[in-house]
Design a protein around this motif. Structure first.
Motif, mmCIF file in Angstrom:
data_model
loop_
_atom_site.group_PDB
_atom_site.id
_atom_site.type_symbol
_atom_site.label_atom_id
_atom_site.label_comp_id
_atom_site.label_asym_id
_atom_site.label_seq_id
_atom_site.Cartn_x
_atom_site.Cartn_y
_atom_site.Cartn_z
ATOM 1 N N THR A 93 -2.460 -13.400 4.694
ATOM 2 C CA THR A 93 -2.750 -14.580 5.509
ATOM 3 C C THR A 93 -3.423 -14.172 6.818
ATOM 4 O OG1 THR A 93 -0.839 -15.713 4.566
ATOM 5 C CG2 THR A 93 -1.768 -16.618 6.593
ATOM 6 N N LYS A 94 -2.868 -13.157 7.465
ATOM 7 C CA LYS A 94 -3.404 -12.687 8.743
ATOM 8 C C LYS A 94 -4.482 -11.615 8.570
ATOM 9 C CE LYS A 94 0.974 -13.470 11.186
ATOM 10 N NZ LYS A 94 2.056 -12.813 11.967
ATOM 11 N N LYS A 95 -4.571 -11.067 7.366
ATOM 12 C CA LYS A 95 -5.495 -9.953 7.082
ATOM 13 C C LYS A 95 -5.241 -8.773 8.032
ATOM 14 C CE LYS A 95 -8.067 -11.824 3.776
ATOM 15 N NZ LYS A 95 -7.398 -13.107 3.602
ATOM 16 N N GLU A 96 -3.959 -8.405 8.131
ATOM 17 C CA GLU A 96 -3.617 -7.271 8.978
ATOM 18 C C GLU A 96 -2.421 -6.503 8.417
ATOM 19 O OE1 GLU A 96 -2.928 -9.110 12.777
ATOM 20 O OE2 GLU A 96 -0.770 -9.305 12.413
ATOM 21 N N LEU A 97 -2.345 -5.238 8.798
ATOM 22 C CA LEU A 97 -1.289 -4.359 8.320
ATOM 23 C C LEU A 97 -0.028 -4.515 9.162
ATOM 24 C CD1 LEU A 97 -1.035 -1.863 6.218
ATOM 25 C CD2 LEU A 97 -1.068 -0.479 8.303
ATOM 26 N N VAL A 98 1.116 -4.542 8.492
ATOM 27 C CA VAL A 98 2.404 -4.463 9.186
ATOM 28 C C VAL A 98 2.702 -2.980 9.379
ATOM 29 C CG1 VAL A 98 4.856 -5.042 9.097
ATOM 30 C CG2 VAL A 98 3.168 -6.594 8.071
ATOM 31 N N VAL A 99 2.775 -2.542 10.627
ATOM 32 C CA VAL A 99 2.820 -1.094 10.893
ATOM 33 C C VAL A 99 4.177 -0.462 10.580
ATOM 34 C CG1 VAL A 99 0.966 -1.144 12.594
ATOM 35 C CG2 VAL A 99 3.333 -1.491 13.338
ATOM 36 N N ASP A 100 5.252 -1.248 10.550
ATOM 37 C CA ASP A 100 6.546 -0.702 10.160
ATOM 38 C C ASP A 100 6.588 -0.534 8.639
ATOM 39 O OD1 ASP A 100 7.577 -0.653 12.756
ATOM 40 O OD2 ASP A 100 8.192 -2.758 12.632
ATOM 41 N N PRO A 101 7.053 0.621 8.145
ATOM 42 C CA PRO A 101 7.092 0.836 6.690
ATOM 43 C C PRO A 101 7.945 -0.211 5.977
ATOM 44 C CG PRO A 101 7.485 2.892 7.874
ATOM 45 C CD PRO A 101 7.539 1.793 8.886
ATOM 46 N N LEU A 124 0.848 -1.189 0.000
ATOM 47 C CA LEU A 124 0.000 0.000 0.000
ATOM 48 C C LEU A 124 0.882 1.237 0.000
ATOM 49 C CD1 LEU A 124 -2.578 -1.081 2.749
ATOM 50 C CD2 LEU A 124 -2.607 -1.599 0.300
ATOM 51 N N ALA A 125 0.811 2.015 -1.077
ATOM 52 C CA ALA A 125 1.626 3.224 -1.216
ATOM 53 C C ALA A 125 0.824 4.441 -0.767
ATOM 54 C CB ALA A 125 2.089 3.390 -2.659
ATOM 55 N N CYS A 126 1.420 5.211 0.136
ATOM 56 C CA CYS A 126 0.714 6.356 0.733
ATOM 57 C C CYS A 126 1.212 7.683 0.170
ATOM 58 C CB CYS A 126 0.889 6.349 2.245
ATOM 59 S SG CYS A 126 0.164 4.910 3.043
ATOM 60 N N LYS A 127 0.278 8.524 -0.196
ATOM 61 C CA LYS A 127 0.593 9.860 -0.682
ATOM 62 C C LYS A 127 0.750 10.851 0.469
ATOM 63 C CE LYS A 127 -2.562 12.451 -2.806
ATOM 64 N NZ LYS A 127 -3.507 12.930 -3.846
ATOM 65 N N GLY A 128 0.157 10.527 1.619
ATOM 66 C CA GLY A 128 0.148 11.453 2.744
ATOM 67 C C GLY A 128 1.217 11.166 3.773
ATOM 68 N N TYR A 129 0.864 11.387 5.039
ATOM 69 C CA TYR A 129 1.801 11.253 6.145
ATOM 70 C C TYR A 129 2.187 9.788 6.383
ATOM 71 C CZ TYR A 129 0.509 16.013 7.580
ATOM 72 O OH TYR A 129 0.299 17.365 7.624
ATOM 73 N N PRO A 130 3.395 9.578 6.939
ATOM 74 C CA PRO A 130 3.708 8.231 7.458
ATOM 75 C C PRO A 130 2.741 7.875 8.575
ATOM 76 C CG PRO A 130 5.701 9.557 7.256
ATOM 77 C CD PRO A 130 4.542 10.476 7.025
ATOM 78 N N LEU A 131 2.628 6.603 8.860
ATOM 79 C CA LEU A 131 1.608 6.114 9.785
ATOM 80 C C LEU A 131 1.669 6.761 11.160
ATOM 81 C CD1 LEU A 131 -0.731 4.144 10.189
ATOM 82 C CD2 LEU A 131 0.942 2.408 10.833
ATOM 83 N N ALA A 132 2.844 6.803 11.775
ATOM 84 C CA ALA A 132 2.951 7.274 13.154
ATOM 85 C C ALA A 132 3.307 8.756 13.259
ATOM 86 C CB ALA A 132 4.003 6.455 13.900
ATOM 87 N N ALA A 133 3.373 9.468 12.141
ATOM 88 C CA ALA A 133 3.843 10.853 12.180
ATOM 89 C C ALA A 133 2.694 11.843 12.325
ATOM 90 C CB ALA A 133 4.630 11.165 10.913
ATOM 91 N N THR A 134 2.943 12.877 13.104
ATOM 92 C CA THR A 134 1.988 13.990 13.181
ATOM 93 C C THR A 134 2.380 15.072 12.183
ATOM 94 O OG1 THR A 134 3.308 14.926 14.988
ATOM 95 C CG2 THR A 134 1.414 13.574 15.584
ATOM 96 N N THR A 135 3.662 15.107 11.821
ATOM 97 C CA THR A 135 4.154 15.997 10.766
ATOM 98 C C THR A 135 5.068 15.193 9.861
ATOM 99 O OG1 THR A 135 6.051 16.686 12.085
ATOM 100 C CG2 THR A 135 4.058 18.057 12.226
ATOM 101 N N ARG A 136 5.215 15.631 8.620
ATOM 102 C CA ARG A 136 6.093 14.918 7.698
ATOM 103 C C ARG A 136 7.551 15.116 8.101
ATOM 104 N NH1 ARG A 136 2.119 16.781 3.933
ATOM 105 N NH2 ARG A 136 1.128 15.049 2.851
ATOM 106 N N LYS A 137 8.311 14.025 8.115
ATOM 107 C CA LYS A 137 9.734 14.093 8.402
ATOM 108 C C LYS A 137 10.487 14.072 7.077
ATOM 109 C CE LYS A 137 9.063 11.377 12.615
ATOM 110 N NZ LYS A 137 9.390 10.105 13.306
ATOM 111 N N ASN A 138 11.103 15.202 6.740
ATOM 112 C CA ASN A 138 11.797 15.320 5.454
ATOM 113 C C ASN A 138 10.876 14.918 4.288
ATOM 114 O OD1 ASN A 138 14.248 16.090 6.679
ATOM 115 N ND2 ASN A 138 14.743 13.952 7.084
#
Length: 313
Positions: A193-201, A168-182
């Motif tokens: 298989t698990k039907k879940e997101l891996v939270v680390d990029p 999943l490619a995101c156009k917006g903010y990283p998942l855990a960020a409140t502001t964009r870092k660089n």
């Protein structure tokens, strides 16, 4: 006269020994061009698998796809699939003409931005990170929420077979960020298989990395042109993603800046391609067919949507 002839023969003999035979044929499009990275001994090798200057074919789409927002390919059916932004329909397209051959309702209206076929399911991604699994056999739709939201603005979706996961490619903010870092842009994995997101990029790309890369790649350009190039990569915002079926490289398209970022399977920057932003005003869909040909779709922005085909060399 004999002396002149002997000198000419001697000159060509030396040239042949130093440089090899001279050919009038143009270099193959797969020839590798290397340029030195400033301040290091590392070289950037560009392998030109596609002629991005001139599409092999251009397809003008029907009015229903004026705001085409995704593109996928089904090798089993030899057909392309897409959706139109804000409409809850899946469109099947003829592989030769790209005319609509089927229209399937899968959900109510919403901001749908991406599409992929995995097995019997056609998966459509919403900008909020919610995924819709349409079962072609049962003609039913299931949806799965993820940790992503509209703030992350999910625009791209593709299937990685070796990990049985969606990217999943995101156009917006990283998942855990409140502001964009660089101005980081991230790609995340959704484990099927698990039907879940891996939270680390899974992949992270920053403006600084892109600007440094193109500064080396286009080091011979004028200062004014290099400045324009840097401004275009500064606007990098993923709008589509696909995996090259032969090399395993990740092809990430950006509507902003009309550019294509290619990352190798080791997750290193391999190339940056600047598309014609007049003919590609808003590229948002990207996929490959079974013969490694590349397809990029663009919204019409008031005109007809289009799909460009780039033959694999």
């Amino acid at each position: 006269m004999v002396l002149v002839t002997l000198r000419i023969i001697l000159m060509y003999s030396i040239l042949f020994m130093c440089c090899g035979p001279v050919s009038k044929e143009k270099n193959s499009s797969k020839d590798t061009v290397s340029s030195m990275v400033s301040g290091s001994n590392k070289s950037i090798k560009r392998v030109f698998d596609y002629n991005f200057e001139i599409p092999s074919e251009t397809f003008v789409l029907e009015s229903k796809l004026g705001e085409i927002s995704s593109l996928g390919y089904s090798s089993e059916d030899n057909a392309f699939i897409t959706n139109n932004d804000e409409m809850g329909y899946i469109f099947t397209l003829d592989p030769n003409t790209f005319r609509i051959t089927a229209k399937t309702k899968f959900a109510k209206k919403g901001d749908y931005e991406s599409i992929e076929k995995v097995g019997q399911h056609i998966i459509v991604g919403k900008n909020t990170g919610k995924l819709y699994f349409y079962d072609k056999t049962m003609e039913e739709t299931q949806h799965f929420s993820t940790a992503l939201s509209a703030k992350n603005d999910v625009e791209g979706l593709c299937y990685e077979e070796k990990s049985n996961a969606l990217l999943l490619a995101c156009k917006g903010y990283p998942l855990a960020a409140t502001t964009r870092k660089n101005n980081e842009k991230c790609v995340y994995k959704f484990d099927l298989t698990k039907k879940e997101l891996v939270v680390d990029p899974f992949i992270t790309i920053t403006d600084d990395e892109l600007k440094s890369f193109v500064s080396s790649l286009f080091a011979d350009e004028s200062k004014s042109k290099l400045k324009k190039i840097k401004n275009r990569v500064k606007n990098f915002s993923p709008s589509g993603i696909a995996i090259h079926p032969l090399h395993g490289d990740y092809y990430i398209i950006s509507a902003k800046g009309a550019l294509l970022v290619i990352i190798n399977k080791n997750k290193e920057l391999r190339d940056v391609v600047f598309l014609n932003n007049k003919t590609n005003p808003q590229p948002e869909g990207i996929c490959f067919d079974k013969e490694n040909n590349l397809y990029i779709s663009t919204e019409g922005q008031g005109f007809s949507g289009k799909i460009f085909k780039f033959n694999y060399n």
